[in-house]
Design an enzyme around this catalytic site. Structure first.
Site, short mmCIF file in Angstrom:
data_model
loop_
_atom_site.label_atom_id
_atom_site.label_comp_id
_atom_site.label_asym_id
_atom_site.label_seq_id
_atom_site.Cartn_x
_atom_site.Cartn_y
_atom_site.Cartn_z
CE LYS A 19 1.06 1.42 4.32
NZ LYS A 19 1.63 2.63 4.80
CG ASP A 147 -0.63 -0.38 7.69
OD1 ASP A 147 -1.48 0.77 8.22
OD2 ASP A 147 0.71 -0.18 7.65
#
Ligand code: C5P
Length: 320
Positions: A19, A147
């Site tokens: 990401k 995350d």
């Protein structure tokens, strides 16, 4: 739900994306030490693969990018993910062989460790036919790392809390990136601590401290809905960037080189040190990657487009 007819697979492979954060707004630390965030996560097509196989004893092996720096014991987030699933599903005694093929660099601000944990959760859920929902897995994942839930979800999403409370974002089009990898990793905890220290110094000097409650950038969300990278680029924003730059001042040169070669936006990804450069299209991303490599301002460069899907099973072998 556990299927009565389906045989357990002999091995399961899950592909999981890295990401970047299009916005990362960081508030003052909470009582538990974590920082309240508003972030716009964006999954990019740079993937790790995790394969799990039944075993008598849990073990973990790592191949590929930065493999030597990844722990192979219980301290690895993927191992912790398998243990968490064993616990949550009441599978005491279950063990698994975990094979990680890395393309996401380690300690790079790309959530590679969280990605491997997310992939292991999904793969073991399939291998053991545990039947946990995506939401159950995300909840379990949030306990492992901030995350992890996003690595399961993928796409583009707004994260709040520590980053674990997710809302999918309305984003049009695709975005092409050149990612410049640093020579040394950065510790996420150290970058957050440095951010606090820099803010305290600024406050003591009479500058206004940052907002206690971070806010979502509406201009960025509007730009994302337009699908126009030229509108998105200038709105990329990362509150952790000053801290990453103070820990690795050479990143300034990397960011400058990308801007000079026409990047629409140039930003440190998450806690760094990876620098993410937004290009106007795939050809521009290739040109940027060549220019950054030529400028000698980073260890390596990769190209990746987003948004990419979250963790997904790519192979699910049945015993013959
Ligand atoms: O949750 P995760 O393990 O990814 O976080 C790593 C470290 O980053 C935490 O131990 C904490 O020091 C810092 N962190 C933070 N605030 C967040 C996320 C992470 O301070 N929202």
């Amino acid at each position: 739900m556990i299927s009565a007819t389906r045989q357990a697979p002999a091995a399961v492979t899950v592909r999981v994306p890295a990401k970047v954060n299009l916005q990362l707004a960081v508030g003052s630390p909470r009582a538990d030490g974590y920082h309240p965030l508003v972030t716009v996560f964006h999954a990019v097509a740079l993937f790790d693969e995790v394969t799990v196989l039944p075993a008598e004893k849990t073990s973990l092996s790592v191949h590929g990018e930065d493999a030597a720096s990844v722990p192979r014991d219980r301290s690895n987030l993927a191992w912790k993910a398998a243990s968490a699933l064993v616990q949550a599903a009441g599978l005491r005694g279950s063990a698994v062989e975990i094979r990680i093929r890395k393309r996401i660099p380690v300690a790079a601000g790309l959530a590679g460790g969280s990605a491997d944990a997310a992939a292991t959760l999904l793969a073991c859920n399939e291998l053991w036919q545990t039947g946990l929902s995506q939401r159950d897995l995300a909840e379990l994942g949030a306990g492992l790392g901030s995350d992890v839930p996003f690595a399961l979800l993928g796409g583009t999403a707004v994260g709040r809390g520590r980053g674990e409370h997710l809302t999918p974002a309305l984003a049009a089009g695709s975005y092409h990136w050149a990612l410049a990898f640093g020579h040394e990793g950065l510790s996420t905890a150290q970058v957050y601590a440095t951010c606090d220290r820099l803010r305290a110094v600024r406050a003591a000097a009479g500058d206004r401290p940052g907002p206690a409650e971070p806010e979502l950038s509406n201009p960025l969300m509007t730009a994302l809905r337009s699908g126009d990278p030229a509108r998105v680029g200038p709105l990329l924003f990362n509150d952790l960037q000053p801290a990453a730059l103070s820990l690795q001042p050479e990143l300034r040169r990397t960011l400058t080189a990308g801007r000079e070669h026409g990047a629409l936006g140039a930003i440190v990804s998450g806690s760094g040190p990876t620098c993410a450069f937004l290009a106007s299209d795939a050809a521009h991303a290739r040109d940027l990657a060549v220019a950054l490599t030529g400028a000698g301002v980073c260890r390596a460069v990769a190209r990746a487009s987003g948004p990419a899907p979250g963790a997904v099973v790519v192979r699910d072998r049945q015993p013959s």
